[in-house]
Design a protein around this motif. Sequence first.
Motif, PDB file in Angstrom:
ATOM      1  N   ALA A  60      38.528  80.635  66.844  1.00  0.00           N
ATOM      2  CA  ALA A  60      39.965  80.419  66.667  1.00  0.00           C
ATOM      3  C   ALA A  60      40.750  81.691  66.966  1.00  0.00           C
ATOM      4  CB  ALA A  60      40.249  79.933  65.244  1.00  0.00           C
ATOM      5  N   GLU A  61      40.238  82.833  66.518  1.00  0.00           N
ATOM      6  CA  GLU A  61      40.922  84.101  66.789  1.00  0.00           C
ATOM      7  C   GLU A  61      40.892  84.434  68.280  1.00  0.00           C
ATOM      8  OE1 GLU A  61      42.975  87.593  66.528  1.00  0.00           O
ATOM      9  OE2 GLU A  61      42.812  85.936  65.090  1.00  0.00           O
ATOM     10  N   LEU A  62      39.746  84.214  68.917  1.00  0.00           N
ATOM     11  CA  LEU A  62      39.658  84.452  70.360  1.00  0.00           C
ATOM     12  C   LEU A  62      40.631  83.550  71.119  1.00  0.00           C
ATOM     13  CD1 LEU A  62      35.831  84.800  71.129  1.00  0.00           C
ATOM     14  CD2 LEU A  62      37.554  86.610  71.047  1.00  0.00           C
ATOM     15  N   ALA A  63      40.700  82.293  70.718  1.00  0.00           N
ATOM     16  CA  ALA A  63      41.592  81.348  71.399  1.00  0.00           C
ATOM     17  C   ALA A  63      43.050  81.759  71.265  1.00  0.00           C
ATOM     18  CB  ALA A  63      41.383  79.939  70.850  1.00  0.00           C
ATOM     19  N   ARG A  64      43.434  82.267  70.091  1.00  0.00           N
ATOM     20  CA  ARG A  64      44.815  82.740  69.917  1.00  0.00           C
ATOM     21  C   ARG A  64      45.117  83.906  70.852  1.00  0.00           C
ATOM     22  NH1 ARG A  64      43.895  81.332  64.391  1.00  0.00           N
ATOM     23  NH2 ARG A  64      42.990  83.393  63.944  1.00  0.00           N
ATOM     24  N   LEU A  65      44.190  84.848  70.935  1.00  0.00           N
ATOM     25  CA  LEU A  65      44.382  85.988  71.835  1.00  0.00           C
ATOM     26  C   LEU A  65      44.396  85.535  73.293  1.00  0.00           C
ATOM     27  CD1 LEU A  65      42.131  88.779  70.270  1.00  0.00           C
ATOM     28  CD2 LEU A  65      44.625  88.754  70.399  1.00  0.00           C
ATOM     29  N   ARG A  66      43.479  84.626  73.625  1.00  0.00           N
ATOM     30  CA  ARG A  66      43.422  84.127  75.007  1.00  0.00           C
ATOM     31  C   ARG A  66      44.719  83.419  75.387  1.00  0.00           C
ATOM     32  NH1 ARG A  66      40.065  79.138  75.217  1.00  0.00           N
ATOM     33  NH2 ARG A  66      42.085  78.355  74.512  1.00  0.00           N
ATOM     34  N   ASP A  67      45.237  82.588  74.504  1.00  0.00           N
ATOM     35  CA  ASP A  67      46.481  81.886  74.809  1.00  0.00           C
ATOM     36  C   ASP A  67      47.641  82.869  74.995  1.00  0.00           C
ATOM     37  OD1 ASP A  67      45.079  79.548  74.656  1.00  0.00           O
ATOM     38  OD2 ASP A  67      45.809  78.987  72.658  1.00  0.00           O
ATOM     39  N   ARG A  68      47.642  83.927  74.208  1.00  0.00           N
ATOM     40  CA  ARG A  68      48.665  84.972  74.358  1.00  0.00           C
ATOM     41  C   ARG A  68      48.544  85.631  75.730  1.00  0.00           C
ATOM     42  NH1 ARG A  68      50.198  89.025  69.555  1.00  0.00           N
ATOM     43  NH2 ARG A  68      51.448  90.606  70.649  1.00  0.00           N
ATOM     44  N   LEU A  69      47.302  85.874  76.147  1.00  0.00           N
ATOM     45  CA  LEU A  69      47.055  86.471  77.454  1.00  0.00           C
ATOM     46  C   LEU A  69      47.492  85.524  78.577  1.00  0.00           C
ATOM     47  CD1 LEU A  69      43.794  88.343  78.421  1.00  0.00           C
ATOM     48  CD2 LEU A  69      44.800  86.679  79.967  1.00  0.00           C
TER      49      LEU A  69
END
Length: 404
Positions: free
Chosen positions: A270-279
Amino acid sequence: MSERRVYLDHAATAPVLPEVIDVVAAAMATLGNPSSLHASGRLTRKLVEESRESVAANLGARPSEVVFTSGGTEADNLAVKGIFWARRAADPRRVRILASAVEHHAVMDPVHWLAAEQGAKVEWLPVDHAGRLDTEALRHTLRQDPESVALITVMWANNEVGTLQPVGEVVGIARQHGIPVHSDAVQAIGQVPVRFGESGLDAMTVSGHKAGGPVGVGALLARRELDLVPLTHGGGQEREVRSGTLDAPAAAGLAAALRAAVADVPGHAAELARLRDRLVDGIRREVPDAIRNGDPAHLLPGHAHFSFPGCEGDSLLLLLDAAGIDCSTGSACTAGVPEPSHVLLAMGSDPALARGSLRFTLGRTSTPDDVDALVRAIGPVVERARAAGVVNVSTSSTSSTRGN
């Protein structure tokens, strides 16, 4: 390097976890060959077997199914070649290998070698525009002559674009015909749930350094019922399919890394996905015509892969590198000549567009500041790469005219 680097290449290798360093250092201070019968040897063997039990527990396997290797590449070679040789020896008709067209070279190259040197008949299974396996094509191929198929190999998650493959469906199709299935799960560990026993796979590859462990260690998980012909011969270690003195510190490091990797997969994902979506949102804002690759519905949470029209991937990579940002291109380089990624070509990408691709991958040390640094840099970098491309095309055209 004195400047702070932004590391967005976790799919290539992940930072070694501090607890892994401690475990490996302690194990390296312990003397003993795990095959020796004296007290020092038994102590080292105990460390190896405890590591094996830990790896098995964290990947949903039995300890007897864990074969330690020097890494993912050796494990892939042992699986592909070992299964092929064993199946052909049992039934000379079984010479076909079915593999997805987007496999990592650690699978693709052994398959090519078996075709060139061992008489294998290879069929590369197509993928859709998002890089996901066409299971109907697999069914059609199998129906033609299932008795001639030695094995099927389909990666769990693609290392370039991050697309997750329908491994469960592949296993279900293969099981109807009694055909073993291997999967390279190197990229999936720690990002999505991976349970070997529940998957129904016959063999599965994992690697240490992709999950915060040391370089030079991995494992092939192989069902006890699966026949494998060894690549190397010697002392008969590891079920007699992988001879050589066992590397106890590396095994302990792999076990420690996997314990950390699977401790909280949903939370980490979930944390990776949040960062990825921001990217992803930032790149789309700064470079509106950038094309995102991969299957958004079936994707690793830490992967973001883009093609940038009018750019060369190597130019983008070097410009970002100069800005202190580490990532990777979506292309391989052979003899200094950039070649389009076989993954993107299999997905139907235009070769010129495929050459202008970058992969950004996040991991446990990634932060919002890392993502923001990339977003600030990507617009100017793409502009410079496009300008360089125009200059190169103009220069090439002039040189060609003069040559005539």
